[in-house]
Design a protein around this motif. Structure first.
Motif, short mmCIF file in Angstrom:
data_model
loop_
_atom_site.label_atom_id
_atom_site.label_comp_id
_atom_site.label_asym_id
_atom_site.label_seq_id
_atom_site.Cartn_x
_atom_site.Cartn_y
_atom_site.Cartn_z
N GLN A 84 0.84 -1.19 0.00
CA GLN A 84 0.00 0.00 0.00
C GLN A 84 0.88 1.24 0.00
OE1 GLN A 84 -2.98 -0.04 2.98
NE2 GLN A 84 -4.11 1.64 2.06
N VAL A 85 0.50 2.22 -0.82
CA VAL A 85 1.28 3.45 -0.96
C VAL A 85 1.01 4.35 0.24
CG1 VAL A 85 1.67 5.48 -2.38
CG2 VAL A 85 1.23 3.29 -3.47
N LEU A 86 2.08 4.75 0.92
CA LEU A 86 1.95 5.65 2.06
C LEU A 86 2.06 7.11 1.64
CD1 LEU A 86 4.15 3.75 4.64
CD2 LEU A 86 1.68 3.70 4.40
N SER A 87 2.92 7.37 0.65
CA SER A 87 3.08 8.74 0.16
C SER A 87 3.73 8.71 -1.22
CB SER A 87 3.94 9.56 1.12
OG SER A 87 5.26 9.03 1.16
N VAL A 88 3.49 9.77 -1.97
CA VAL A 88 4.12 9.95 -3.29
C VAL A 88 4.81 11.30 -3.28
CG1 VAL A 88 3.75 10.08 -5.78
CG2 VAL A 88 2.32 8.58 -4.39
N GLU B 45 4.43 0.20 1.72
CA GLU B 45 4.53 -0.66 2.89
C GLU B 45 3.64 -1.88 2.67
OE1 GLU B 45 4.63 0.41 7.45
OE2 GLU B 45 2.60 0.53 6.66
N GLY B 46 4.18 -3.05 3.01
CA GLY B 46 3.39 -4.26 2.87
C GLY B 46 4.12 -5.45 3.46
N ALA B 47 3.40 -6.55 3.58
CA ALA B 47 3.98 -7.77 4.15
C ALA B 47 4.98 -8.36 3.17
CB ALA B 47 2.88 -8.78 4.44
N GLY B 48 6.16 -8.66 3.65
CA GLY B 48 7.18 -9.28 2.81
C GLY B 48 8.01 -8.31 2.01
N LEU B 49 7.74 -7.02 2.10
CA LEU B 49 8.53 -6.04 1.37
C LEU B 49 9.77 -5.67 2.17
CD1 LEU B 49 5.84 -3.59 -0.01
CD2 LEU B 49 6.98 -5.42 -1.21
N LEU B 50 10.83 -5.32 1.47
CA LEU B 50 12.05 -4.91 2.13
C LEU B 50 11.84 -3.56 2.81
CD1 LEU B 50 14.56 -5.81 -0.69
CD2 LEU B 50 14.14 -7.08 1.40
N ILE B 51 12.60 -3.31 3.87
CA ILE B 51 12.50 -2.05 4.59
C ILE B 51 13.88 -1.42 4.70
CG2 ILE B 51 10.45 -2.60 5.95
CD1 ILE B 51 12.30 -3.43 8.21
N ASP C 278 12.74 1.50 11.51
CA ASP C 278 12.40 0.90 10.21
C ASP C 278 11.57 1.89 9.41
OD1 ASP C 278 13.65 -1.44 10.95
OD2 ASP C 278 11.80 -2.38 11.67
N LEU C 279 11.99 2.15 8.17
CA LEU C 279 11.27 3.05 7.27
C LEU C 279 10.80 2.26 6.05
CD1 LEU C 279 13.72 6.09 7.30
CD2 LEU C 279 11.58 5.87 8.54
N PRO C 280 9.66 2.61 5.49
CA PRO C 280 9.21 1.91 4.28
C PRO C 280 10.12 2.25 3.11
CG PRO C 280 7.77 3.73 4.77
CD PRO C 280 8.69 3.60 5.93
N ARG C 281 10.32 1.28 2.25
CA ARG C 281 11.19 1.47 1.09
C ARG C 281 10.45 2.29 0.03
NH1 ARG C 281 15.59 -2.50 -1.00
NH2 ARG C 281 16.16 -1.99 1.11
#
Length: 128
Positions: free
Chosen positions: A24-28, A37-43, A61-64
């Motif tokens: 899911q997109v947190l910001s653009v 951000e999502g399950a299984g995504l790198l951080i 931890d920050l979203p990639r």
């Protein structure tokens, strides 16, 4: 610049190390990067220093972030990653899926399970 990806869209990553995963997109940002951000995504990990007395320092931890060109929105009607078409519905310009539906990219609803511990606490409070 305007992009076909927006905040709160549910997207599929089509290129890079996380290819084929969903999030899911947190910001653009204006430079064409989207924080996903999502399950299984790198951080990404970042060391943060405490700036105030009540702040904590440590590793956060920050979203990639991904380039917008490497993301495709997922249609909530047909469930497929799709290219965005633009059309006019009721006098408003809207994003549309290739299946013809107005593009509302929401994560599929998950069934929530009731927590047993909450019920036990409520029952114990009533007994007192």
């Amino acid at each position: 610049m305007k992009y076909s990806i927006r905040k709160d869209d549910y997207v599929k990553i089509i290129a890079g190390q996380d290819k084929g995963k969903f999030g899911q997109v947190l910001s653009v940002s204006a430079d064409g990067r989207a924080a996903v951000e999502g399950a299984g995504l790198l951080i990404n990990k970042k060391a943060v220093k405490a700036r105030k007395a009540n702040d904590k320092s440590g590793i956060v931890d920050l979203p990639r972030t991904y380039d917008v060109s490497n993301l495709m929105p997922v249609c909530s009607v047909c469930g497929n990653a799709t290219r965005v078409k633009h059309g006019v519905v009721d006098g408003k310009k809207v994003r549309m899926c290739e299946c013809g539906a107005v593009l509302e990219t929401k994560k599929p609803k998950e069934v929530k399970k009731a927590k047993a511990t909450v019920r036990k606490k409520k029952a114990a409070e009533k007994a007192e």
